[in-house]
Scaffold this motif. Structure first.
Motif, PDB file in Angstrom:
ATOM      1  N   MET A 127      22.026  53.669  51.980  1.00  0.00           N
ATOM      2  CA  MET A 127      23.241  53.886  51.214  1.00  0.00           C
ATOM      3  C   MET A 127      23.457  55.383  51.004  1.00  0.00           C
ATOM      4  O   MET A 127      22.530  56.104  50.663  1.00  0.00           O
TER       5      MET A 127
ATOM      6  N   ARG B 297      24.860  58.778  49.011  1.00  0.00           N
ATOM      7  CA  ARG B 297      25.029  59.175  47.620  1.00  0.00           C
ATOM      8  C   ARG B 297      25.550  60.600  47.575  1.00  0.00           C
ATOM      9  O   ARG B 297      25.335  61.393  48.493  1.00  0.00           O
TER      10      ARG B 297
ATOM     11  N   VAL C 126      25.246  64.069  45.513  1.00  0.00           N
ATOM     12  CA  VAL C 126      24.348  64.781  44.606  1.00  0.00           C
ATOM     13  C   VAL C 126      25.054  66.062  44.179  1.00  0.00           C
ATOM     14  O   VAL C 126      25.437  66.883  45.025  1.00  0.00           O
TER      15      VAL C 126
ATOM     16  N   SER D 277      23.541  62.311  40.391  1.00  0.00           N
ATOM     17  CA  SER D 277      23.937  61.729  41.661  1.00  0.00           C
ATOM     18  C   SER D 277      24.638  60.390  41.440  1.00  0.00           C
ATOM     19  O   SER D 277      24.550  59.788  40.369  1.00  0.00           O
ATOM     20  N   PHE D 278      25.319  59.944  42.484  1.00  0.00           N
ATOM     21  CA  PHE D 278      26.071  58.701  42.436  1.00  0.00           C
ATOM     22  C   PHE D 278      25.919  58.004  43.781  1.00  0.00           C
ATOM     23  O   PHE D 278      26.256  58.567  44.823  1.00  0.00           O
ATOM     24  N   GLU D 279      25.367  56.790  43.755  1.00  0.00           N
ATOM     25  CA  GLU D 279      25.234  55.995  44.977  1.00  0.00           C
ATOM     26  C   GLU D 279      26.565  55.323  45.282  1.00  0.00           C
ATOM     27  O   GLU D 279      27.179  54.704  44.414  1.00  0.00           O
ATOM     28  N   ILE D 280      26.993  55.448  46.513  1.00  0.00           N
ATOM     29  CA  ILE D 280      28.262  54.863  46.945  1.00  0.00           C
ATOM     30  C   ILE D 280      27.954  53.480  47.495  1.00  0.00           C
ATOM     31  O   ILE D 280      27.478  53.335  48.621  1.00  0.00           O
ATOM     32  N   LYS D 281      28.196  52.449  46.676  1.00  0.00           N
ATOM     33  CA  LYS D 281      27.876  51.077  47.046  1.00  0.00           C
ATOM     34  C   LYS D 281      29.140  50.250  47.283  1.00  0.00           C
ATOM     35  O   LYS D 281      29.203  49.455  48.205  1.00  0.00           O
TER      36      LYS D 281
ATOM     37  N   ASN E 181      35.492  53.797  45.533  1.00  0.00           N
ATOM     38  CA  ASN E 181      34.821  54.535  44.465  1.00  0.00           C
ATOM     39  C   ASN E 181      35.736  55.649  44.018  1.00  0.00           C
ATOM     40  O   ASN E 181      36.167  56.471  44.834  1.00  0.00           O
TER      41      ASN E 181
ATOM     42  N   PHE F 284      32.528  57.386  39.354  1.00  0.00           N
ATOM     43  CA  PHE F 284      31.660  58.558  39.208  1.00  0.00           C
ATOM     44  C   PHE F 284      32.384  59.568  38.331  1.00  0.00           C
ATOM     45  O   PHE F 284      33.323  60.216  38.766  1.00  0.00           O
TER      46      PHE F 284
ATOM     47  N   GLU G 128      21.777  60.733  52.292  1.00  0.00           N
ATOM     48  CA  GLU G 128      21.315  59.363  52.456  1.00  0.00           C
ATOM     49  C   GLU G 128      20.397  59.061  51.277  1.00  0.00           C
ATOM     50  O   GLU G 128      19.576  59.898  50.901  1.00  0.00           O
ATOM     51  N   THR G 129      20.528  57.892  50.673  1.00  0.00           N
ATOM     52  CA  THR G 129      19.668  57.517  49.554  1.00  0.00           C
ATOM     53  C   THR G 129      18.235  57.402  50.043  1.00  0.00           C
ATOM     54  O   THR G 129      17.980  56.857  51.112  1.00  0.00           O
TER      55      THR G 129
END
Length: 169
Positions: free
Chosen positions: A1, A3, A5, A15-19, A23, A33, A94-95
């Motif tokens: 996933m 993210r 940062v 940071s924010f994970e883009i799921k 978004n 976010f 990349e996460t």
């Protein structure tokens, strides 16, 4: 996933994970976010995650969206690119743990918000002497009053001494 940062000082490491597929990024709390910075618009941009591709779309923000320093209205995002929302910079990464067996080292670093290179090259701003835009000299009235009183006292003492020598005989 993937993210985002944040790299800008004061926000470093957030940071924010883009799921999700859509978004939103912005200053207000209803965004996916939230970035509480004055240069970030309430609803600054939207990041669309579809078919393993990321697209960023500016939502007519005041200070714009930039990828690697170039302003965009809509563009594809690639890993490692630097995204700027107003004055706030973020890197797309990349996460950790989703790569194939390799441990990714965190490459987050602080970007100070100080003097920019082009400002250094142009030199300092010079203010011509005698211009009305410079600072005015502060007047010191107490010093003038003190000197005037001192002169009067000295004249009084000299006058008294002269009077005593002339009329004391």
């Amino acid at each position: 996933m993937p993210r985002l940062v944040l790299l800008t000082e004061g926000f470093t490491g957030r940071s924010f994970e883009i799921k999700a597929e859509r978004n939103s990024v912005g200053r207000l709390e209803d965004n996916s976010f939230q970035i509480p910075a004055p240069s970030v618009s309430g609803h600054h941009c939207e990041i669309i995650f579809k078919d393993n591709a990321l697209t960023i779309k500016d939502l007519d923000s005041t200070n714009g969206c930039y990828i690697n320093g170039e302003q965009i209205s809509e563009a594809q995002l690639e890993m490692g690119q630097i995204v700027r929302f107003g004055a706030i910079e973020a890197r797309l990464e990349e996460t950790k743990g989703t790569q194939t067996g390799k441990k990714q080292l965190d490459k987050t670093s602080v970007l100070p918000q100080g003097v920019k290179l082009n400002e250094l090259e142009s030199g300092t701003q010079r203010i011509p002497l005698g211009s009305s835009t410079g600072f005015k000299k502060k007047t010191n009235k107490a010093k003038g009053i003190f000197i005037t009183i001192g002169i009067i006292v000295v004249l009084g003492v000299v006058g008294t001494l002269v009077f005593l020598f002339v009329f004391a005989k």
